[in-house]
Write an enzyme that holds these catalytic residues in place. Structure first.
Site, PDB file in Angstrom:
ATOM      1  CG  HIS A  67      -0.427   0.406   2.490  1.00 58.30           C
ATOM      2  ND1 HIS A  67      -0.044  -0.495   3.461  1.00 58.30           N
ATOM      3  CD2 HIS A  67      -0.197   1.628   3.014  1.00 58.30           C
ATOM      4  CE1 HIS A  67       0.392   0.156   4.521  1.00 58.30           C
ATOM      5  NE2 HIS A  67       0.310   1.448   4.278  1.00 58.30           N
ATOM      6  CG  ASP A 114      -0.080  -3.913   2.769  1.00 60.89           C
ATOM      7  OD1 ASP A 114       0.440  -3.546   1.699  1.00 60.89           O
ATOM      8  OD2 ASP A 114      -0.287  -3.152   3.731  1.00 60.89           O
ATOM      9  CB  SER A 209       2.899   1.619   6.336  1.00 56.86           C
ATOM     10  OG  SER A 209       1.681   1.905   6.960  1.00 56.86           O
TER      11      SER A 209
END
Length: 255
Positions: A67, A114, A209
């Site tokens: 992402h 992801d 992230s």
């Protein structure tokens, strides 16, 4: 109501907000104690700005979250060997990105699968500040409920978006899968390819992230949701389970 009392109540409400929904369990990491950490940066005017984390898994490969590359890799660079994002450090190595390989089954609706592999424009120069990290293979044992795991990143310190300049680290615990799949937690968005982990007022946040979740010195997860409501008891951090992707990783890294 007197001015003094209003100021007191305002301060009290702010304290409750920060303590209930902020990263309060982290601390600054010892400089270069996590030599695999990568800062994925994007052009912002005339400078580069940290956007996501990642971690070095081979001489020319960084693992991160899919992402982080929804808008592609143009204008992005990878910085290794950093502790401070702003200060000049002789240990830093900056790379262009040759190509990003996001998992073909990555879902933007719930961030399932992801995971991404980033190919650097050249091999790293190994040093005390730049080294690769081993990751869990499909035959390895992933951590169980309540077991301690740890992670690091340059993500937000709280829900107000305050960002650190120096690498922060965090020790948290794996949470029960049934609990994370409850409707008042993540419901059906929580899949078999994820694990969730957090501790009281300790969580990853926006900007973390792509960073690694470690267990017994191995990367077992990738920070995925890097929360929009960091530290919330009903929305613990979500991590992609790396061991589910061994074959895809091996195949991709031969390219």
């Amino acid at each position: 109501m007197g001015c003094e009392r209003r100021l007191f109540l305002t301060a009290a409400l702010l304290a409750v907000f920060l303590c209930s929904d902020a990263i309060t369990g982290g601390r600054e990491a010892e400089a270069h104690s996590r030599p695999y950490m990568a800062s994925l940066q994007v052009a912002d005017g005339g400078r580069m700005k940290h956007e996501c984390g990642g971690f070095l898994v081979a001489d020319q490969w960084v693992m991160s979250a899919a992402h982080c590359f929804l808008s592609g890799s143009d204008g992005r660079k990878v910085v290794l060997g950093a502790h401070s994002l702003s200060e000049p450090e002789d240990s830093k190595q900056t790379f262009d990105i040759v190509e990003v390989f996001s998992h073909p089954d990555f879902s933007t609706s719930n961030y399932d699968n992801d995971i991404a592999l980033v190919k650097l424009d050249r091999p790293i120069v190994a040093s005390d500040a730049v080294k690769s990290l081993k990751f869990q293979r499909d035959q390895g044992a992933d951590p169980d409920t309540d077991q301690e795991v740890n992670t690091a990143g340059w993500g937000s310190l709280n829900n107000l978006g305050s960002r650190p300049d120096k690498l922060q680290e965090l020790v948290i615990a794996v949470m029960n899968r049934v609990r994370c799949g409850r409707s008042d937690y993540y419901g059906k968005k929580f899949t078999k390819n994820m694990l969730c982990a957090a501790s009281t007022r300790s969580d990853t946040c926006d900007g973390d992230s792509g960073g690694p979740l470690l267990y017994n010195g191995l990367a077992v997860g990738i920070t995925s949701n890097g929360g929009k409501k960091c530290g919330s008891s009903r929305k613990p951090g979500l991590y992609t389970t790396i061991s589910h992707y061994s074959q895809w990783i091996d195949k991709t890294m031969t390219q």
